[in-house]
Design a protein around this motif. Sequence first.
Motif, PDB file in Angstrom:
ATOM      1  N   GLY A  45       0.886  -1.144   0.037  1.00 30.82           N
ATOM      2  CA  GLY A  45       0.230   0.129  -0.023  1.00 30.82           C
ATOM      3  C   GLY A  45       0.832   1.127  -0.128  1.00 30.82           C
ATOM      4  N   ASN A  46       2.021   1.361   0.950  1.00 27.01           N
ATOM      5  CA  ASN A  46       2.882   2.602   0.688  1.00 27.01           C
ATOM      6  C   ASN A  46       3.715   2.876  -0.702  1.00 27.01           C
ATOM      7  N   ALA A  47       3.620   1.552  -0.842  1.00 28.61           N
ATOM      8  CA  ALA A  47       4.573   1.087  -2.287  1.00 28.61           C
ATOM      9  C   ALA A  47       3.491   2.322  -3.039  1.00 28.61           C
ATOM     10  N   TYR A  48       2.403   1.964  -3.890  1.00 27.50           N
ATOM     11  CA  TYR A  48       1.371   2.173  -4.721  1.00 27.50           C
ATOM     12  C   TYR A  48       1.122   3.849  -4.342  1.00 27.50           C
ATOM     13  N   LYS A  49       1.417   4.199  -2.747  1.00 27.09           N
ATOM     14  CA  LYS A  49       0.436   5.350  -2.602  1.00 27.09           C
ATOM     15  C   LYS A  49       1.844   6.636  -2.967  1.00 27.09           C
ATOM     16  N   VAL A  50       3.357   6.068  -2.671  1.00 31.82           N
ATOM     17  CA  VAL A  50       4.359   6.775  -3.228  1.00 31.82           C
ATOM     18  C   VAL A  50       3.670   6.977  -4.972  1.00 31.82           C
ATOM     19  N   LEU A  51       3.790   5.749  -5.432  1.00 31.43           N
ATOM     20  CA  LEU A  51       3.571   5.702  -7.194  1.00 31.43           C
ATOM     21  C   LEU A  51       2.345   6.525  -7.886  1.00 31.43           C
ATOM     22  N   SER A  52       1.676   7.073  -6.933  1.00 29.81           N
ATOM     23  CA  SER A  52       0.490   8.242  -6.576  1.00 29.81           C
ATOM     24  C   SER A  52      -0.607   7.659  -7.615  1.00 29.81           C
ATOM     25  N   ARG A  53      -0.637   5.687  -7.700  1.00 31.52           N
ATOM     26  CA  ARG A  53      -1.761   4.704  -7.496  1.00 31.52           C
ATOM     27  C   ARG A  53      -2.664   4.616  -6.021  1.00 31.52           C
ATOM     28  N   PHE A  54      -3.814   5.925  -5.810  1.00 31.94           N
ATOM     29  CA  PHE A  54      -4.740   5.742  -4.820  1.00 31.94           C
ATOM     30  C   PHE A  54      -5.811   4.622  -4.748  1.00 31.94           C
ATOM     31  N   GLY A  55      -6.036   4.194  -5.312  1.00 34.58           N
ATOM     32  CA  GLY A  55      -7.185   3.135  -5.005  1.00 34.58           C
ATOM     33  C   GLY A  55      -6.238   2.194  -5.158  1.00 34.58           C
ATOM     34  N   ASP A  56      -5.144   1.790  -5.622  1.00 27.11           N
ATOM     35  CA  ASP A  56      -4.861   0.708  -5.321  1.00 27.11           C
ATOM     36  C   ASP A  56      -3.832   0.176  -3.896  1.00 27.11           C
ATOM     37  N   ALA A  57      -3.905   1.490  -3.395  1.00 24.16           N
ATOM     38  CA  ALA A  57      -2.888   1.994  -1.536  1.00 24.16           C
ATOM     39  C   ALA A  57      -4.351   1.325  -1.351  1.00 24.16           C
ATOM     40  N   ARG A  58      -5.024   2.685  -1.475  1.00 26.98           N
ATOM     41  CA  ARG A  58      -6.695   1.647  -0.311  1.00 26.98           C
ATOM     42  C   ARG A  58      -6.648   0.624  -0.266  1.00 26.98           C
ATOM     43  N   LEU A  59      -6.663  -0.675  -1.505  1.00 22.35           N
ATOM     44  CA  LEU A  59      -7.330  -1.788  -1.707  1.00 22.35           C
ATOM     45  C   LEU A  59      -6.465  -2.068  -0.592  1.00 22.35           C
ATOM     46  N   ALA A  60      -4.971  -2.087  -0.648  1.00 24.42           N
ATOM     47  CA  ALA A  60      -3.728  -2.492  -0.360  1.00 24.42           C
ATOM     48  C   ALA A  60      -3.983  -2.335   1.127  1.00 24.42           C
ATOM     49  N   MET A  61      -4.648  -1.523   1.581  1.00 21.43           N
ATOM     50  CA  MET A  61      -4.332  -0.885   3.029  1.00 21.43           C
ATOM     51  C   MET A  61      -5.721  -1.390   3.602  1.00 21.43           C
ATOM     52  N   ASP A  62      -6.638  -1.785   2.705  1.00 19.22           N
ATOM     53  CA  ASP A  62      -7.912  -2.757   3.159  1.00 19.22           C
ATOM     54  C   ASP A  62      -7.323  -3.272   3.797  1.00 19.22           C
ATOM     55  N   GLN A  63      -6.631  -4.823   3.033  1.00 16.58           N
ATOM     56  CA  GLN A  63      -6.037  -5.754   3.003  1.00 16.58           C
ATOM     57  C   GLN A  63      -5.472  -6.217   4.277  1.00 16.58           C
TER      58      GLN A  63
END
Length: 76
Positions: A45-63
């Motif tokens: 989720g953090n990696a996605y956040k840094v890459l500005s993939r916020f939807g993917d980041a949210r899904l990863a953090m939910d998991q």
Amino acid sequence: MDAKISLREVGIKCEDQEAFSAAVIALRAHLEDDPTDSFAWMTLGNAYKVLSRFGDARLAMDQALLHVADKRRWMS
């Protein structure tokens, strides 16, 4: 004897070294085999956040929250 490094370890090291795209690839592969690894989900989720993939980041953090042990929920 050479020790194998796991995809989880590769992903975490890549994230630590700011190689976020590589971290995503390694962690996603790891999570296919171990989808309950909350720390890997949080790192992904953090990696996605840094890459500005916020939807993917949210899904990863939910998991990450879904799979974290109750006694460690505050860390996520």
